[in-house]
Structures are given as C-alpha cells and as structure tokens.
Design a protein around this motif. Structure first.
Motif, PDB file in Angstrom:
ATOM      1  N   GLU A 115       0.811  -1.214   0.000  1.00 48.15           N
ATOM      2  CA  GLU A 115       0.000   0.000   0.000  1.00 48.15           C
ATOM      3  C   GLU A 115       0.843   1.262   0.000  1.00 48.15           C
ATOM      4  OE1 GLU A 115      -4.081   1.513   2.229  1.00 48.15           O
ATOM      5  OE2 GLU A 115      -2.747   0.078   3.235  1.00 48.15           O
ATOM      6  N   GLU A 116       2.023   1.184   0.615  1.00 52.43           N
ATOM      7  CA  GLU A 116       2.865   2.372   0.668  1.00 52.43           C
ATOM      8  C   GLU A 116       3.387   2.786  -0.704  1.00 52.43           C
ATOM      9  OE1 GLU A 116       5.406  -1.208   1.984  1.00 52.43           O
ATOM     10  OE2 GLU A 116       3.353  -0.453   2.257  1.00 52.43           O
ATOM     11  N   GLU A 117       3.257   1.904  -1.691  1.00 55.37           N
ATOM     12  CA  GLU A 117       3.689   2.240  -3.046  1.00 55.37           C
ATOM     13  C   GLU A 117       2.607   2.948  -3.856  1.00 55.37           C
ATOM     14  OE1 GLU A 117       5.012  -1.338  -4.896  1.00 55.37           O
ATOM     15  OE2 GLU A 117       6.781  -1.546  -3.601  1.00 55.37           O
ATOM     16  N   PHE A 118       1.403   3.058  -3.312  1.00 51.58           N
ATOM     17  CA  PHE A 118       0.340   3.764  -4.020  1.00 51.58           C
ATOM     18  C   PHE A 118       0.658   5.256  -4.041  1.00 51.58           C
ATOM     19  CE2 PHE A 118      -3.151   0.488  -2.648  1.00 51.58           C
ATOM     20  CZ  PHE A 118      -2.459  -0.500  -3.325  1.00 51.58           C
ATOM     21  N   GLY A 119       0.251   5.909  -5.104  1.00 50.82           N
ATOM     22  CA  GLY A 119       0.486   7.340  -5.197  1.00 50.82           C
ATOM     23  C   GLY A 119       1.921   7.638  -5.586  1.00 50.82           C
ATOM     24  N   GLY A 120       2.463   8.686  -5.052  1.00 50.50           N
ATOM     25  CA  GLY A 120       3.832   9.076  -5.399  1.00 50.50           C
ATOM     26  C   GLY A 120       3.851  10.069  -6.539  1.00 50.50           C
ATOM     27  N   GLU A 121       5.030  10.526  -6.867  1.00 45.34           N
ATOM     28  CA  GLU A 121       5.159  11.568  -7.880  1.00 45.34           C
ATOM     29  C   GLU A 121       4.938  11.011  -9.282  1.00 45.34           C
ATOM     30  OE1 GLU A 121       9.971  11.648  -8.693  1.00 45.34           O
ATOM     31  OE2 GLU A 121       9.179  12.813  -7.011  1.00 45.34           O
ATOM     32  N   ILE A 122       4.537  11.893 -10.167  1.00 43.97           N
ATOM     33  CA  ILE A 122       4.304  11.540 -11.565  1.00 43.97           C
ATOM     34  C   ILE A 122       5.329  12.274 -12.426  1.00 43.97           C
ATOM     35  CG2 ILE A 122       2.686  11.769 -13.498  1.00 43.97           C
ATOM     36  CD1 ILE A 122       0.417  11.551 -11.456  1.00 43.97           C
ATOM     37  N   ASP A 123       5.955  11.542 -13.323  1.00 49.29           N
ATOM     38  CA  ASP A 123       6.912  12.141 -14.249  1.00 49.29           C
ATOM     39  C   ASP A 123       6.654  11.581 -15.639  1.00 49.29           C
ATOM     40  OD1 ASP A 123       8.991  13.132 -15.707  1.00 49.29           O
ATOM     41  OD2 ASP A 123      10.586  12.423 -14.384  1.00 49.29           O
ATOM     42  N   GLN A 124       5.884  12.322 -16.439  1.00 49.65           N
ATOM     43  CA  GLN A 124       5.501  11.843 -17.758  1.00 49.65           C
ATOM     44  C   GLN A 124       6.591  12.021 -18.808  1.00 49.65           C
ATOM     45  OE1 GLN A 124       1.758  13.809 -18.525  1.00 49.65           O
ATOM     46  NE2 GLN A 124       0.602  12.323 -17.306  1.00 49.65           N
ATOM     47  N   SER A 125       7.756  12.449 -18.352  1.00 50.33           N
ATOM     48  CA  SER A 125       8.897  12.479 -19.273  1.00 50.33           C
ATOM     49  C   SER A 125       9.611  11.131 -19.304  1.00 50.33           C
ATOM     50  CB  SER A 125       9.886  13.577 -18.865  1.00 50.33           C
ATOM     51  OG  SER A 125      10.503  13.254 -17.613  1.00 50.33           O
TER      52      SER A 125
END
Length: 333
Positions: free
Chosen positions: A298-308
């Motif tokens: 569950e701790e891996e859900f979310g986080g930053e997004i980097d579409q590059s």
C-alpha cells in the motif's frame, strides 16, 4: 452484426438500466472527496489515457487488469505472449504515468480454452508470466459455456495457482450463472484451494449467499445494462454487510464505465451506507484478497508523476505535448 452476437457474455442476463451511468461528476464528486479506491477488475488495454486521468481524478489509486479475450479469437500463441507481456510491461508503465498502481492477473480465459490445440500451447507459456513482478493472481479463469474443455483448463490453472501460491480470480458464466458458480467453487475446493485465496467474480443476488457462506471472496461487476446495477449493489451491502465483498467495473472495449467503482461508492454514501463499509467494498477488501500474492504494498500507491519517463524508448506523449511532472518543490527563503 449486433452486439449480442459479438459477445453474448457481456450482453446477457439483466436488462435494467443502472443509475450510475446517469451520475455526472458534479453530482457525486463532493460525496467521495478524499476517498481512495481500488478497482480489482478493469481491462485498461482497451481504455484511453483520458480514462486513466478520469480514474485518478476520481480517487482510484490502484487497479488489477485480468487477462482477457480481445473480442475475437487469437490465432496463435505468440499473440498471447505479446498480450501477457503488455500487461506486465507497457500497461503497467502507462498506468504509472497517471499515478495509479497497476497489477494484473494472468491466465487462459474460458472462451479461448475451447480451442484446445492453442490452449495447450498457452498452458506451456503461463509459468513464464505468473511469477513476474506485478502479477497478483491467476485469472480470469473459469467457465463461459461450461464445456469439458473449459473445465479441463480451469482445473489445470487452479493447480498452477496452487504451485505459485497465488490468488485465483474466477470468471463466473453469464448463462446458467448459479449452476456455473456452484460448479466453479466445488472444483476449487476439490483441488484443495483455500476459499480465502479465491475471488469469485460477476456475482449477483442469486449467487452471493452461497459464495460468502463457503468462505470465498464475492466480487461484483457494475456494468451498464448487464451483470449488476449499482442500486442493486447498495442493497446487497445492506443485506450481507461489507465483509469479503468487493466492487469492480470490468471496463473493457464494450460499453462500460471505468468510474463505476467511485460512482457506486458515491451512491452508497447517498443511501446511508457507512464510510467504513464503503472503504471495505471499494478498497480494502481488494487489497486484502489480492495482497495474499505478496506483490501489493500500500505504501507504493500514489507518489510523484513524471511523464517524461520512457518505456522501451516510448512515452505516453505525442507531438508537442508537454509532460506532467509532479515533484516536491524546493523553496529557498
């Protein structure tokens, strides 16, 4: 050719027009503000990036994509291999670009089990995929027309799941559902599977009591014009409670709604179902059931997004589109 001829398993059973397809975003977004959801059955290979964005905006933080059929029969084992590879590769990456954790289940679906020559070849490659990262079960497997071939490959895949200590995601048939569901459970028990490792999917009011009484997980698909309406789903939760019950969208290439889970949560909220019950049936139960794979954290859900970011040299961007990059800002005073 009409839709019924194309895929009867999606268009038979109940013809009621469910209410969730009439719920607009501004009608339910406030009621589910701050909630998070886990859709444990959705075929994102068939969906667009707009769907991923809408799902993320609605609070979906994780999903499971079961191996599925393409709407027409595959003609060779190589197409299965490429498809399985996409579930553990490109689709997993594509989902991450919208902040949604992607998992999958791998298996030979019941419709294509009837092509025995091809099914034999698929069974040989399944062990190459079920141990890969992100694979949280063997599925979706089970019955469609309840043929001897379907039973043969269902049994073989139950044994694969036992060997790999993975949960099983069972597709129950849309014709003769009660008989098919009982048969699916009886065979699973015959093979010595723990019911707590088996998710029985596409339930309705006719099957739910037996599924729960025998200790299996009961999943319900909210799918327009068939399977299960979300008003009916509210009543199921009222009658049976939230334990071992989960809701999914099964959204695919047909007429379907990838926001069925949050919309059903909103309707439950409007109808007075408690927040804790909603959390269980739209998030926690899926996490607990498929978490037995040892693959979900569950701790891996979310986080930053980097579409590059790229996958095999490719991104989700086209032309001059600018990537979304969400990183913690550094403020210097």
């Amino acid at each position: 050719m009409c839709q019924h001829e194309l895929n009867p398993s999606h268009f038979e059973e109940n013809k009621e027009e469910i209410t969730h397809s009439n719920l607009q975003w501004n009608q339910y977004r406030e009621s589910i503000q701050g909630m998070k959801f886990f859709d444990p059955h959705v075929h994102m290979t068939s969906r667009t990036t707009d769907d991923y964005q809408a799902m993320a905006d609605a609070g979906i933080v994780a999903l499971i994509e079961p191996a599925f059929w393409l709407g027409q029969p595959r003609t060779g084992v190589a197409s299965f291999k490429d498809y399985f590879s996409s579930l553990v590769g490109w689709e997993r990456f594509r989902s991450s670009q919208f902040g949604i954790k992607h998992y999958c289940t791998i298996g030979l679906n019941s419709r294509e089990a009837n092509n025995e020559a091809l099914a034999e070849q698929v069974m040989e490659v399944l062990p190459l995929f079920i141990y890969k990262e992100g694979v949280v079960g063997v599925g979706e497997i089970g019955f469609d027309d309840q043929t001897p071939a379907e039973e043969k490959y269902y049994r073989l895949q139950l044994e694969l799941a036992k060997e790999a200590n993975l949960p099983v995601q069972i597709h129950t048939p849309h014709r003769d559902k009660k008989q098919g569901t009982e048969r699916s459970m009886a065979i699973a028990l015959e093979h010595g599977l723990d019911p707590g490792m088996v998710i029985i999917d596409h339930n309705n009011e006719e099957t739910v009591k037996s599924v729960l009484d025998q200790g299996f997980w009961a999943a319900f698909t909210i799918y327009p014009f068939t399977k299960m309406g979300n008003e009916r789903m509210v009543e199921v939760v009222r009658q049976y409670g939230p334990e071992r019950i989960m809701v999914n969208s099964a959204a695919d290439w047909g007429i379907s709604d990838p926001l069925a889970v949050p919309k059903t949560a909103a309707l439950m909220k409007m109808k007075g179902i408690s927040d804790e019950a909603i959390r269980l049936v739209t998030y926690q139960n899926a996490l607990d059931a498929f978490g037995k794979s040892g693959q979900i954290f569950e701790e891996e859900f979310g986080g930053e997004i980097d579409q590059s970011q790229k996958f095999n040299g490719n991104t989700i961007l086209r032309g001059g589109q600018q990537p979304r990059i969400d990183k913690d800002s550094l403020f210097i005073n």
